[in-house]
Design a protein around this motif. Sequence first.
Motif, short mmCIF file in Angstrom:
data_model
loop_
_atom_site.label_atom_id
_atom_site.label_comp_id
_atom_site.label_asym_id
_atom_site.label_seq_id
_atom_site.Cartn_x
_atom_site.Cartn_y
_atom_site.Cartn_z
N GLU A 157 0.80 -1.21 0.00
CA GLU A 157 0.00 0.00 0.00
C GLU A 157 0.84 1.27 0.00
OE1 GLU A 157 -3.17 0.14 -0.30
OE2 GLU A 157 -3.77 -1.94 -0.01
N VAL A 158 1.92 1.29 0.78
CA VAL A 158 2.71 2.51 0.93
C VAL A 158 3.88 2.54 -0.05
CG1 VAL A 158 4.06 3.91 2.54
CG2 VAL A 158 2.06 2.65 3.36
N LEU A 159 4.70 1.48 -0.04
CA LEU A 159 5.86 1.46 -0.92
C LEU A 159 5.50 1.09 -2.35
CD1 LEU A 159 8.44 -0.34 1.40
CD2 LEU A 159 8.12 2.11 1.05
N GLN A 160 4.32 0.47 -2.54
CA GLN A 160 3.82 0.10 -3.88
C GLN A 160 4.85 -0.76 -4.63
OE1 GLN A 160 2.66 3.79 -5.77
NE2 GLN A 160 0.75 3.88 -4.63
N VAL A 161 5.31 -1.81 -3.97
CA VAL A 161 6.22 -2.74 -4.63
C VAL A 161 5.50 -3.43 -5.78
CG1 VAL A 161 7.57 -3.13 -2.54
CG2 VAL A 161 5.63 -4.61 -3.03
N ARG A 162 6.28 -3.84 -6.78
CA ARG A 162 5.70 -4.45 -7.97
C ARG A 162 5.72 -5.98 -7.92
NH1 ARG A 162 8.80 -0.28 -10.00
NH2 ARG A 162 10.47 -1.68 -10.61
N SER A 163 6.46 -6.54 -6.96
CA SER A 163 6.49 -8.00 -6.87
C SER A 163 6.79 -8.40 -5.43
CB SER A 163 7.55 -8.59 -7.82
OG SER A 163 8.84 -8.30 -7.34
N ILE A 164 6.33 -9.61 -5.08
CA ILE A 164 6.62 -10.20 -3.78
C ILE A 164 7.18 -11.59 -4.04
CG2 ILE A 164 5.71 -10.95 -1.56
CD1 ILE A 164 3.49 -8.94 -1.82
N THR A 165 8.31 -11.89 -3.42
CA THR A 165 8.95 -13.19 -3.56
C THR A 165 9.00 -13.89 -2.21
OG1 THR A 165 10.35 -12.36 -5.35
CG2 THR A 165 11.06 -14.40 -4.27
N VAL A 166 8.50 -15.13 -2.18
CA VAL A 166 8.63 -15.97 -1.00
C VAL A 166 9.75 -16.96 -1.28
CG1 VAL A 166 7.52 -17.65 0.50
CG2 VAL A 166 6.20 -15.72 -0.37
N CYS A 167 10.80 -16.92 -0.46
CA CYS A 167 12.01 -17.72 -0.71
C CYS A 167 12.23 -18.71 0.41
CB CYS A 167 13.22 -16.80 -0.87
SG CYS A 167 14.78 -17.68 -1.10
N GLY A 168 12.22 -20.00 0.08
CA GLY A 168 12.62 -21.03 1.02
C GLY A 168 14.03 -21.50 0.71
N HIS A 169 14.56 -22.40 1.52
CA HIS A 169 15.94 -22.83 1.30
C HIS A 169 16.14 -24.25 1.81
CE1 HIS A 169 17.39 -22.57 5.54
NE2 HIS A 169 16.36 -21.75 5.64
N SER A 170 17.22 -24.86 1.38
CA SER A 170 17.53 -26.23 1.78
C SER A 170 17.97 -26.27 3.23
CB SER A 170 18.64 -26.79 0.89
OG SER A 170 19.83 -26.03 1.05
N GLY A 171 17.76 -27.42 3.86
CA GLY A 171 18.20 -27.61 5.24
C GLY A 171 17.55 -26.65 6.21
N CYS A 172 16.29 -26.29 5.98
CA CYS A 172 15.60 -25.32 6.83
C CYS A 172 15.29 -25.95 8.19
CB CYS A 172 14.32 -24.84 6.15
SG CYS A 172 13.41 -23.61 7.11
N GLY A 173 15.82 -25.36 9.26
CA GLY A 173 15.58 -25.88 10.60
C GLY A 173 14.13 -25.79 11.01
N ALA A 174 13.42 -24.77 10.52
CA ALA A 174 12.01 -24.63 10.86
C ALA A 174 11.20 -25.78 10.27
CB ALA A 174 11.48 -23.30 10.35
N MET A 175 11.51 -26.18 9.03
CA MET A 175 10.79 -27.29 8.42
C MET A 175 11.11 -28.61 9.12
SD MET A 175 8.91 -25.85 6.12
CE MET A 175 8.81 -24.47 7.28
N GLN A 176 12.36 -28.77 9.54
CA GLN A 176 12.71 -29.97 10.30
C GLN A 176 11.95 -30.03 11.62
OE1 GLN A 176 16.96 -29.94 10.75
NE2 GLN A 176 17.35 -30.11 8.54
N ALA A 177 11.88 -28.87 12.32
CA ALA A 177 11.14 -28.82 13.58
C ALA A 177 9.65 -29.07 13.34
CB ALA A 177 11.34 -27.45 14.25
N LEU A 178 9.14 -28.58 12.21
CA LEU A 178 7.73 -28.78 11.91
C LEU A 178 7.42 -30.26 11.70
CD1 LEU A 178 5.05 -27.27 11.36
CD2 LEU A 178 5.73 -27.13 8.96
N MET A 179 8.32 -30.97 11.03
CA MET A 179 8.09 -32.40 10.79
C MET A 179 8.21 -33.22 12.08
SD MET A 179 9.88 -33.22 7.12
CE MET A 179 9.03 -34.79 7.10
N ASN A 180 9.03 -32.74 13.02
CA ASN A 180 9.26 -33.48 14.25
C ASN A 180 8.32 -33.07 15.38
OD1 ASN A 180 11.39 -34.79 12.99
ND2 ASN A 180 12.89 -33.25 13.63
N THR A 181 7.43 -32.11 15.11
CA THR A 181 6.51 -31.65 16.16
C THR A 181 5.48 -32.72 16.47
OG1 THR A 181 6.79 -29.36 15.48
CG2 THR A 181 4.83 -29.88 16.78
#
Length: 789
Positions: free
Chosen positions: A649-673
């Motif tokens: 709304e304010v900065l009026q960016v033209r694109s949004i990128t969601v970037c994941g990565h290999s060996g993500c500790g959050a995803m490992q914790a999510l699988m082991n929850t």
Amino acid sequence: MPACVPTRTDDSSHMPDEGRPHSPPEPRRRTPRLPHVPHIAGADLSASIAVFLIALPLSLGIALATGAPLQAGLVAAAAGGLVVGRLGGAPLQVSGPAAGLTVVTADLIQKFGWRTTCAITVLAGLAQLGLGFLRVARSALAVSPAIVHGMLAGIGITIAVAQLRIVLGGSPRSSVVANIRELPGQLAHPQVAALSMSALTLVVLLAWTRIPGRVGRALRKVPAALVAVTAATTTAALAGLTLPKVDLPSWRSHALAGLPEGPALGITAAVLTVTLVCSVQSLLGAVAVDKLTAGRPTQQKRSDLDRELLGQGAANIVSGSLGGLPVAGVAVRSSANVQAGAVSRNSTMLHGVWVVVAALLMVPVLELIPLAALAALVMAVGIQMVSLHHIRTVTRHREVLVYAVTTLAVVVLGVLEGVLLGIAVAVGVALHRLTRTRITHDEDSAGVHHVRVRGQLTFLAVPRLSRTLHLVPQGADAVVELDGSFMDHAAYESLHDWQSTHLAQGGSVELTGRTGARLAAPHVQGGTGETSHCHCRPWTPWRNHHCERPESAPQGARQSGHQLASGISSFQRNTAPLVRGELARLAREGQQPSQLFLTCADSRLVTSMITSSGPGDLFVVRNVGNLVPPPGEESADDSVAAAIEYAVEVLQVRSITVCGHSGCGAMQALMNTEPGGAQTPLKRWLRHGLPSLERMAAKDRPWTRIAGRAPADAVEQLCLTNVVQQLEHLRAHDSVARALQEGALELHGMYFHVGEAQAYLLTERAHHEEPDGEVFDRVAATALHDTPA
């Protein structure tokens, strides 16, 4: 929806023949072949109308400013649209009569007459064809930008001064000096009717683009030039003002090109001038259009400049033969074409068709336009050609002398003379910089000898460099500070030989820039120690290398306090002087990032490195697991939602990128929850990743994949799936949904493999490739959308 790599083949060719007749097939009937009708995209059609509405009044105004028949402007606009649009190498560039040629053409008409000017235009077109066949288009871009900008500024000043006399109700003289000399008397006795219509045109022209709010955005779709001329024409007609108006004679009496009449030397100089101005302006315009369309997925390659030169030459031959003005690429119309959404050369050609239709069917309407309104429009264009941005740029690059001399010479002497004088000054400045080298030597209190070189190091400075270097005693510590952007082979050999000799005699040598940043490690043959084998590059401030780690520190030890202070000190010494100017500009202008980059908080992800971005380019949001909490959930995280809303709304960016990565500790914790247990802050946060787990476990949809290979393990599969799921969460936010609906925003998914230093982008595939599923394509080093083998 996004498609994945095909996992099954089309077996339709191997189906049994059940239900098929076993008798021989009947012979196919021949149907008459209809003529091919080219498909014209709706975006090209709407863009062509927008460009036509801008081109029509400007073409008449430029013809008026040159003193040519007004129909000549329409002929040039039609030739530029149809001929260059079909043959040119820059499909989205719009060509026609250009303001940059106004002074040149006006001078030719006064010297040689109109029919000879048309012949000169034809000869210039032939010269452009020759240059195009010789494939020298790229070499034309070697002209210093200061000369080009100075030429355009001088032309703009000349146009503005000449049209000011028409605005005041008079007629322009043959030179800028004569126009300025007679301005005081004309200002004392202006023609009120002409001045009022000119003032109305300028007011509407300036105010139209500044109307705020949604109403302003809707109104700005209509070109300001058309609105301004229409307002002046309507007002003059309703008020019954007696003013000189557009006079389009019958096409039967339209003058065509004749044989050139005049001195051969003068004709040759005129042809060279028109060729130079048309070619340089068109080629620079093509490069500018490439920059405007660089971020478009439909733009596959750069403009073919040699083909563009051929197209411009053919258009000038056609325009001159039919009695039109010289043709060149026009920045105003080209940028309008791109902004209107044109996707192919059909837009440029259609604009030429509309000009032809207007020239044949709209003559009664065009003859209602007051000449004062057209003069005010062209005067505004001339003023805009003196760009403050260009002045700041040439000042920053220390080329203001070249710019000023070229501008003044174009105004006083003429375009060709001004450009030649500008080239001479540019060569003189370059030689002065090349030969003006200052070399000094001094010794500080610690006994370190400093040799400072100011300027470029060429063979001319080698004797002085050699004498100064030999003032450093044998075995002493020396620092050679180089403040220049060029070193030729002779200077390099001299410096390198002295360095090798001095090191062999037990001394030390450090080569630095003016800011103190180290340029190269000492060249040691067979030396010992880590420094002789360490080749640190600009990423060493963050790379966990071992070159600078104290030997007493145990392997893997972290000295966070020392590391922080050392890093800050290194930034202040080496990096801050290089980026201070850019950061000062950002501090003045505020942040204007082009995209929001939402990624994981993992310390191994350096967003500026993997996106080759710098300060002010990215608005970055980092959290554990690159999660986007869906809006409206109980206890939803407002920090991410606030950042998304602010960016859209304010900065009026033209694109949004969601970037994941290999060996993500959050995803490992999510699988082991495991269900139940203490709800720690981390577990409460990771609940926003549960939809990703559910998506991966769903039996009714294929897994998200990387093109060319399967995911390495379940964690990588979840990392890929999570990016796709978070994009869905992102679309649910109101600000994002509105921007997507308006076409002002794009969403991208990205996966970065840390160990391979390889980026993958979530891409759209054709529906026939795979009915459903998602795929991440490898981003190659040579092209963004290369498909892996």
